[in-house]
Enzyme design. Structure first.
Site, PDB file in Angstrom:
ATOM      1  CG  ASP A 109      -1.798  -1.194   1.319  1.00 16.05           C
ATOM      2  OD1 ASP A 109      -2.085  -1.794   0.270  1.00 16.05           O
ATOM      3  OD2 ASP A 109      -2.198  -1.545   2.443  1.00 16.05           O
ATOM      4  CB  ILE A 110       0.093   4.779  -0.917  1.00 12.25           C
ATOM      5  CG1 ILE A 110       0.925   6.026  -1.241  1.00 12.25           C
ATOM      6  CG2 ILE A 110      -1.029   5.082   0.070  1.00 12.25           C
ATOM      7  CD1 ILE A 110       0.150   7.105  -1.966  1.00 12.25           C
TER       8      ILE A 110
END
Length: 239
Positions: A109-110
């Site tokens: 994920d970011i």
């Protein structure tokens, strides 16, 4: 390892794989007589080429490039994609030729940090990401609430995540402190670690991937840095 298999490839496809030329440009070069195969000029882009054939472009020898296997220490704020209109991607951190040929074997994920593997070897990537191959991913986790000891049992049995039809595969949870743990999973469902803790009524506040199989994030890599895997690290993932 080679990008070219033992099965003959079309000449235009081979040429595009070992140069920066597109398939259409490769066809033009072939038809113009610029390409030789084992010393003979070939003008048919569809002709099959053996893996051990000697190719030359305007007299310069061509060889299939070796596959690339890279580990990156991903910082927050980057996404695991080739390109994105809103965010920087992990490829923006790299100084590599033909970066568009690389893809991430197991995305993060970011806001998740840590080990990211990139390669242009599709079979190797599949071995890393396929749940059936049980290539374990180890995460360091910090949470907002105290981690319930029952979560160990729940995770080991598999849990139902919202909108998913099947339980997660058995996972290993090692509780290190009230709000700190390590988790090993062999899947890569969407936001899986966060959703697993969410199913326990807890919120993940920090998530960092430490290892994939026997490949451990190099402690000498600062955030945003990368290096090529060693031969032993590559071989630890059986294709």
């Amino acid at each position: 390892m080679s990008n070219v298999s033992n099965k003959p490839l079309r000449l235009d496809r081979y040429l595009a794989s070992v140069t920066d030329y597109s398939r259409s440009d490769a066809k033009k070069l072939i038809k113009a007589g610029e390409i030789t195969v084992d010393g003979l000029v070939v003008r048919d882009p569809a002709q099959g080429v053996a893996a051990d054939a000697e190719l030359a472009l305007s007299g310069h020898s061509l060889r299939a490039a070796s596959s690339r296997y890279i580990m990156l220490n991903k910082p927050q704020g980057y996404i695991c994609a080739a390109r994105d209109r809103r965010h920087q991607t992990v490829l923006d951190l790299m100084d590599e030729d033909n970066p568009e040929r690389l893809h991430v074997a197991g995305r993060l994920d970011i806001d998740t940090t840590g080990l990211v593997l990139l390669t242009d070897d599709g079979n190797w990537s599949h071995a890393v990401t396929s749940p059936q191959r049980k290539c374990w991913k180890r995460y360091y986790v910090e949470t907002a609430e105290v981690i319930n000891e029952q979560a160990q049992l729940h995770f080991s049995r598999g849990v139902f995540l919202k909108d998913d039809k099947a339980r997660t595969l058995p996972a290993e949870l090692d509780i290190l402190g009230e709000r700190v743990a390590r988790l090993k999973i062999c899947e890569g469902r969407y936001h899986q670690v966060k959703r697993m803790f969410g199913a326990e009524g807890n919120l993940v506040t920090r998530l960092h991937r430490e290892a994939i199989g026997d490949i451990v994030l190099d402690a000498d890599l600062a955030e945003g840095e990368y290096r090529y895997l060693t031969a032993a690290e590559v071989a630890s993932v059986q294709k």
